[in-house]
Design an enzyme around this catalytic site. Structure first.
Site, PDB file in Angstrom:
ATOM      1  CG  HIS A 115       6.083  -0.300   0.676  1.00 30.51           C
ATOM      2  ND1 HIS A 115       7.280  -0.962   0.827  1.00 30.51           N
ATOM      3  CD2 HIS A 115       5.251  -1.170   0.057  1.00 30.51           C
ATOM      4  CE1 HIS A 115       7.166  -2.182   0.321  1.00 30.51           C
ATOM      5  NE2 HIS A 115       5.947  -2.338  -0.143  1.00 30.51           N
ATOM      6  CG  ASP A 169       7.759   4.864  -2.824  1.00 32.28           C
ATOM      7  OD1 ASP A 169       7.505   4.501  -3.997  1.00 32.28           O
ATOM      8  OD2 ASP A 169       7.656   4.108  -1.845  1.00 32.28           O
ATOM      9  CD  GLN A 201       1.149   0.903  -5.384  1.00 29.57           C
ATOM     10  OE1 GLN A 201       0.331   0.921  -6.296  1.00 29.57           O
ATOM     11  NE2 GLN A 201       1.687  -0.213  -4.943  1.00 29.57           N
ATOM     12  CE  LYS A 211       5.049  -1.964  -6.378  1.00 28.43           C
ATOM     13  NZ  LYS A 211       4.181  -2.905  -5.658  1.00 28.43           N
ATOM     14  CB  CYS A 239       4.985  -3.701   2.685  1.00 27.27           C
ATOM     15  SG  CYS A 239       5.455  -5.300   2.064  1.00 27.27           S
TER      16      CYS A 239
END
Ligand code: PMP
Length: 416
Positions: free
Chosen positions: A120, A197, A200, A223, A361
């Site tokens: 991203h 990261d 997600q 999220k 993104c």
């Protein structure tokens, strides 16, 4: 724990129950359960005060709730200490914090920062800026055509100059799951630190940062069924305690004079100014909500839903699901021959179906795939088979060859 029944779970989400919306954009942000909405308004109605400052009762109450939320996050990702949990605005801010602070501590000209082609923009641009500031080099792990990372190329890229591997656990554009466990180990072997990261990943997988042994882990509350404007940076104690501050202000100092200031230990050193108190409390409530369901059942349910969606979407003529990674979670990326993704998004929106279209993104990834964008249907706890059926039916209708309505319209003149 609660049984997974999407139709019933849906009733926990006012925005979904009060409308006819088919929401398939949970990877962008999840909807919020009533419990989280209630926690936010309860905080403002009953507990609102600034934290860590005043001697009065309300401030103590707010501080306690705020610090309890930190401990809730600690348990959620199995961090060893609550001081390893730093509140941020979200994943993006957390990555920028590490790029500034760890960057200043450990990255100099000639050093290498390793990211992947899947990232991203939030896990690209801060490193690009750091590379420009420091003279370090940004290197990129390529993907294969199936969307999985090229692990041989990864091994070849690792070297003693690699200071940091910054990698997503799950791709927001492809839904592919990276084998971070082994990659973390390999990066550590050359002396690199590893940032994951988790934006997600956290709503799908149980996370154990000690078992992963990553040095930094990041995610966003929004999220994860929590509020916007709150996120988490986990960092190993030993690292955080030697990292310099990145923003200055109140809360983060020990003493201030005009000559010099001294700083608090982590986490406060990295939390200048009044934090998002309600957000932290709301996030802790969202974690309670998520964990009220059995983890294994939840994962199985999501996998079934994903398989169903994949099966059904394949019935749509001209629809191509992007890549075919070893493991996918939470979303399906696709393109449709002859229909631009922007038009597709707009047409579905007219039927109250929300999907994401564009570059998500992840421009470099789309470039690699030779696309100017894609469509993405993504799922949450509340997603039902009916949502998927509705999407597929709409796509079939949209793409049905223009049937001449004349044929079945008895009032129109008969053709010879
Ligand atoms: N990384 C990934 C993989 C993401 O999906 C996102 C959000 N789309 C981010 C980082 C950035 O998160 P936020 O905008 O909440 O800071």
């Amino acid at each position: 724990s609660r049984v997974i029944d999407s139709a019933r779970i849906r009733a926990d989400f006012p925005l979904l129950t009060d409308s006819d919306l088919c929401y398939l954009d949970s990877a962008a942000t999840t909807q919020k359960p009533q419990a989280v909405i209630d926690a936010l308004s309860r905080y403002y109605q009953q507990d609102n005060a600034n934290v860590h400052r005043a001697a009065h009762r309300l401030s103590r109450q707010a501080t306690e709730a705020f610090e309890q939320a930190r401990e809730r996050v600690q348990r959620f990702i199995n961090a060893a200490h609550s001081s390893e949990i730093i509140w941020t605005r979200g994943t993006t801010e957390g990555i920028n914090l590490v790029a500034h602070s760890f960057g200043q501590l450990a990255i100099a000209a000639g050093d290498e920062i390793l990211i992947s082609e899947l990232e991203h923009h939030a896990n690209i641009v801060p490193w690009q800026l750091l590379a420009q500031r420091s003279g370090a080099k940004l290197r990129v792990i390529p993907i294969r055509d199936d969307g999985d990372l090229d692990l041989e190329a990864f091994e070849a890229l690792l070297n003693p100059r690699t200071r940091l591997l910054a990698l997503t656990q799950v791709s927001n554009a492809l839904g592919s799951v990276n084998p971070i466990e082994t990659m973390i180990e390999q990066a550590h072997r050359v002396g690199a630190k590893v940032l994951i990261d988790g934006a997600q990943a956290v709503s799908h997988f149980p996370i154990d940062v000690q078992a992963l042994d990553c040095d930094f882990y990041l995610f966003s509350g929004h999220k994860l069924y929590g509020p916007t404007g709150i996120g988490v940076l986990y960092g190993k104690q030993a690292l955080l305690s030697v990292m310099p501050p990145w923003q200055g202000g109140g809360e983060m100092i020990e003493r201030v004079s005009f000559e010099a200031s001294s700083f608090q230990p982590p986490p406060f050193r990295f939390e200048a100014g009044t934090p998002n108190i309600a957000g932290a409390i709301g996030l802790a409530t969202a974690i309670d909500y998520l964990e009220s369901f059995d983890r294994r059942q939840r994962l199985r349910h999501e996998q079934q839903l994903l398989n169903y969606a994949e099966q059904q979407l394949k019935l749509v003529p001209g629809l191509q699901i992007l890549c075919n990674p070893g493991q996918r979670i939470g979303l399906i990326p696709f393109v449709i021959e002859g229909l631009h993704n922007f038009d597709l998004g707009a047409l579905l929106d007219q039927q109250d179906i929300a999907i994401r279209t564009g570059h998500h993104c992840a421009m470099p990834l789309h470039q690699r795939l030779g696309l100017d964008g894609s469509a993405r249907a993504s799922f949450g706890l509340y997603t039902t088979k009916q949502d998927i059926d509705r999407l597929v039916q709409s796509l079939l209708n949209l793409l049905a060859p223009e049937t001449s309505s004349d044929d079945c319209d008895s009032t129109s003149p008969q053709r010879p």
